[in-house]
Design a protein around this motif. Structure first.
Motif, mmCIF file in Angstrom:
data_model
loop_
_atom_site.group_PDB
_atom_site.id
_atom_site.type_symbol
_atom_site.label_atom_id
_atom_site.label_comp_id
_atom_site.label_asym_id
_atom_site.label_seq_id
_atom_site.Cartn_x
_atom_site.Cartn_y
_atom_site.Cartn_z
ATOM 1 N N LEU A 190 -5.540 -17.914 -11.178
ATOM 2 C CA LEU A 190 -4.276 -18.609 -11.375
ATOM 3 C C LEU A 190 -4.263 -19.393 -12.681
ATOM 4 N N TYR A 191 -3.104 -19.364 -13.348
ATOM 5 C CA TYR A 191 -2.839 -20.294 -14.438
ATOM 6 C C TYR A 191 -2.276 -21.572 -13.808
ATOM 7 N N THR A 192 -2.512 -22.723 -14.433
ATOM 8 C CA THR A 192 -1.949 -23.969 -13.926
ATOM 9 C C THR A 192 -1.357 -24.795 -15.058
ATOM 10 N N SER A 193 -0.442 -25.662 -14.701
ATOM 11 C CA SER A 193 0.098 -26.627 -15.657
ATOM 12 C C SER A 193 0.562 -27.853 -14.883
ATOM 13 N N ILE A 194 0.709 -28.963 -15.597
ATOM 14 C CA ILE A 194 1.198 -30.206 -15.006
ATOM 15 C C ILE A 194 2.445 -30.629 -15.759
ATOM 16 N N THR A 195 3.474 -31.010 -15.025
ATOM 17 C CA THR A 195 4.693 -31.484 -15.663
ATOM 18 C C THR A 195 5.295 -32.582 -14.806
ATOM 19 N N LYS A 196 6.350 -33.181 -15.320
ATOM 20 C CA LYS A 196 6.991 -34.291 -14.622
ATOM 21 C C LYS A 196 8.494 -34.141 -14.758
ATOM 22 N N ALA A 197 9.221 -34.506 -13.701
ATOM 23 C CA ALA A 197 10.680 -34.434 -13.764
ATOM 24 C C ALA A 197 11.208 -35.448 -14.766
ATOM 25 N N ASP A 198 12.344 -35.129 -15.364
ATOM 26 C CA ASP A 198 12.971 -36.055 -16.297
ATOM 27 C C ASP A 198 13.504 -37.274 -15.557
ATOM 28 N N GLU A 199 13.595 -38.375 -16.252
ATOM 29 C CA GLU A 199 14.180 -39.566 -15.656
ATOM 30 C C GLU A 199 15.662 -39.330 -15.362
ATOM 31 N N GLY A 200 16.163 -39.993 -14.351
ATOM 32 C CA GLY A 200 17.559 -39.840 -13.973
ATOM 33 C C GLY A 200 17.744 -38.648 -13.047
ATOM 34 N N THR A 201 18.961 -38.421 -12.641
ATOM 35 C CA THR A 201 19.274 -37.328 -11.717
ATOM 36 C C THR A 201 19.218 -35.995 -12.446
ATOM 37 N N MET A 202 18.513 -35.061 -11.875
ATOM 38 C CA MET A 202 18.386 -33.734 -12.466
ATOM 39 C C MET A 202 19.386 -32.785 -11.826
ATOM 40 N N HIS A 203 20.016 -31.969 -12.630
ATOM 41 C CA HIS A 203 20.835 -30.907 -12.079
ATOM 42 C C HIS A 203 19.920 -29.837 -11.488
ATOM 43 N N TYR A 204 20.445 -29.145 -10.492
ATOM 44 C CA TYR A 204 19.652 -28.156 -9.761
ATOM 45 C C TYR A 204 19.069 -27.102 -10.694
ATOM 46 N N ASP A 205 19.888 -26.577 -11.609
ATOM 47 C CA ASP A 205 19.417 -25.503 -12.486
ATOM 48 C C ASP A 205 18.406 -26.009 -13.518
ATOM 49 N N GLN A 206 18.469 -27.299 -13.838
ATOM 50 C CA GLN A 206 17.523 -27.857 -14.805
ATOM 51 C C GLN A 206 16.096 -27.844 -14.273
ATOM 52 N N LEU A 207 15.971 -27.930 -12.959
ATOM 53 C CA LEU A 207 14.646 -27.941 -12.362
ATOM 54 C C LEU A 207 13.928 -26.622 -12.624
ATOM 55 N N PHE A 208 14.646 -25.503 -12.458
ATOM 56 C CA PHE A 208 14.040 -24.201 -12.718
ATOM 57 C C PHE A 208 13.613 -24.077 -14.176
ATOM 58 N N THR A 209 14.485 -24.567 -15.076
ATOM 59 C CA THR A 209 14.157 -24.517 -16.503
ATOM 60 C C THR A 209 12.911 -25.336 -16.795
ATOM 61 N N LYS A 210 12.826 -26.510 -16.190
ATOM 62 C CA LYS A 210 11.702 -27.408 -16.406
ATOM 63 C C LYS A 210 10.400 -26.778 -15.934
ATOM 64 N N LEU A 211 10.402 -26.243 -14.714
ATOM 65 C CA LEU A 211 9.187 -25.654 -14.148
ATOM 66 C C LEU A 211 8.794 -24.368 -14.860
ATOM 67 N N THR A 212 9.784 -23.546 -15.182
ATOM 68 C CA THR A 212 9.527 -22.292 -15.869
ATOM 69 C C THR A 212 8.941 -22.536 -17.253
ATOM 70 N N SER A 213 9.507 -23.524 -17.972
ATOM 71 C CA SER A 213 9.003 -23.838 -19.314
ATOM 72 C C SER A 213 7.574 -24.328 -19.254
ATOM 73 N N SER A 214 7.263 -25.118 -18.232
ATOM 74 C CA SER A 214 5.909 -25.657 -18.089
ATOM 75 C C SER A 214 4.890 -24.540 -17.877
ATOM 76 N N ILE A 215 5.192 -23.630 -16.986
ATOM 77 C CA ILE A 215 4.212 -22.586 -16.661
ATOM 78 C C ILE A 215 4.125 -21.570 -17.800
ATOM 79 N N ARG A 216 5.222 -21.372 -18.547
ATOM 80 C CA ARG A 216 5.160 -20.421 -19.667
ATOM 81 C C ARG A 216 4.259 -20.946 -20.786
ATOM 82 N N LYS A 217 4.207 -22.260 -20.951
ATOM 83 C CA LYS A 217 3.341 -22.852 -21.972
ATOM 84 C C LYS A 217 1.876 -22.731 -21.593
#
Length: 267
Positions: free
Chosen positions: A240-267
């Motif tokens: 497995l590849y792994t990465s660590i990330t954190k949600a942005d401050e404030g309320t996140m839109h639903y679709d932003q979560l996928f972008t955030k997680l996807t970007s983290s694992i792609r890096k």
């Protein structure tokens, strides 16, 4: 109707009828298409047959019901999702989770949220420069908790070289997915939440704002790289590849979560 819209209509119909008898012909009729068109489109986008997808979604719902309503017998749960006997339900359950319903219930009864190894597919998107389409899935059962833990860390995991495993057998690929989720669950606490958000991409939402806790989970997961699982007497290594990330401050839109997680694992 284009193929993607046609597919999304069929997925919606399936989700609304998981407690009922579902025939491929009925799904096709509801989408104003032929059975063969449905089967070809479904297989192309999801890599599952219609029947296999229905089995997986029913078992996911049954898994949740077993934990949220522990007083129900396994037969009650089986009948709720279309299985007429304990034996038939156990066979289907084992084919998805690689364990019996009783073993699953005993192991995960203390979890706050039950992970969905095969969550409902809600859409598809294609990143710039990529040749394949990624899927989005329903993680609404986790979303309120994600907002509450917006200062906590995610540990993301991606399977290295899943395609060669799928080429051995689709069942081998399913076992790789199951083993990935089990590793993440075993390396975390009952307060942590594990969910699948892509084809072979997973996220673990910790209940900690301390990055050293997330790093300890990563170290445990990486220590298991190279460990094998068994498919038809064949030892298959899983990495497995792994990465660590954190949600942005404030309320996140639903679709932003996928972008955030996807970007983290792609890096």
């Amino acid at each position: 109707m284009d193929n993607l819209s046609f597919l999304m209509n069929s997925l919606s119909f399936i989700e609304q009828n998981l407690n009922n008898e579902i025939k491929t012909e009925d799904i096709a009729k509801n989408c104003f298409a032929s059975k063969s068109s449905l089967e070809k489109t479904f297989k192309y986008f999801t890599h599952f047959s219609v029947h296999d997808y229905i089995v997986r979604r029913r078992i996911m719902k049954a898994s949740q019901l077993m934990i949220t309503k522990p007083s129900l017998s396994l037969l009650d749960v089986a009948v709720e999702y279309g299985y007429s006997s304990h034996e038939a339900f156990t066979r289907a359950f084992y084919s998805v989770w690689n364990c019996t319903p009783s073993e699953f219930k005993e192991k995960y009864s203390e979890r706050k949220k039950i992970p969905e190894l095969f969550p409902q597919i809600t859409g598809f998107f294609q990143n710039q420069g990529e040749l394949f389409m990624r899927r989005t899935v329903d993680i609404s059962q986790f979303y309120d908790l994600i907002i509450q833990r917006k200062k906590c860390y995610f540990v993301c995991c991606d399977i290295k070289s899943l395609i060669p495993i799928n080429e051995i057998s689709r069942k081998a690929g399913d076992l790789a997915l199951s083993e990935t989720m089990k590793r993440m669950l075993d390396c975390s606490s009952d307060e942590d939440i594990v969910f699948r958000f892509g084809a072979d991409e997973f996220a673990l939402l910790t209940n900690s704002e301390d990055i050293t806790y997330a790093e300890s989970i990563v170290n445990k997961i990486l220590a298991l790289n190279g460990k094998t699982f068994v498919f038809e007497d064949k030892e298959i290594p899983l990495n497995l590849y792994t990465s660590i990330t954190k949600a942005d401050e404030g309320t996140m839109h639903y679709d932003q979560l996928f972008t955030k997680l996807t970007s983290s694992i792609r890096k």
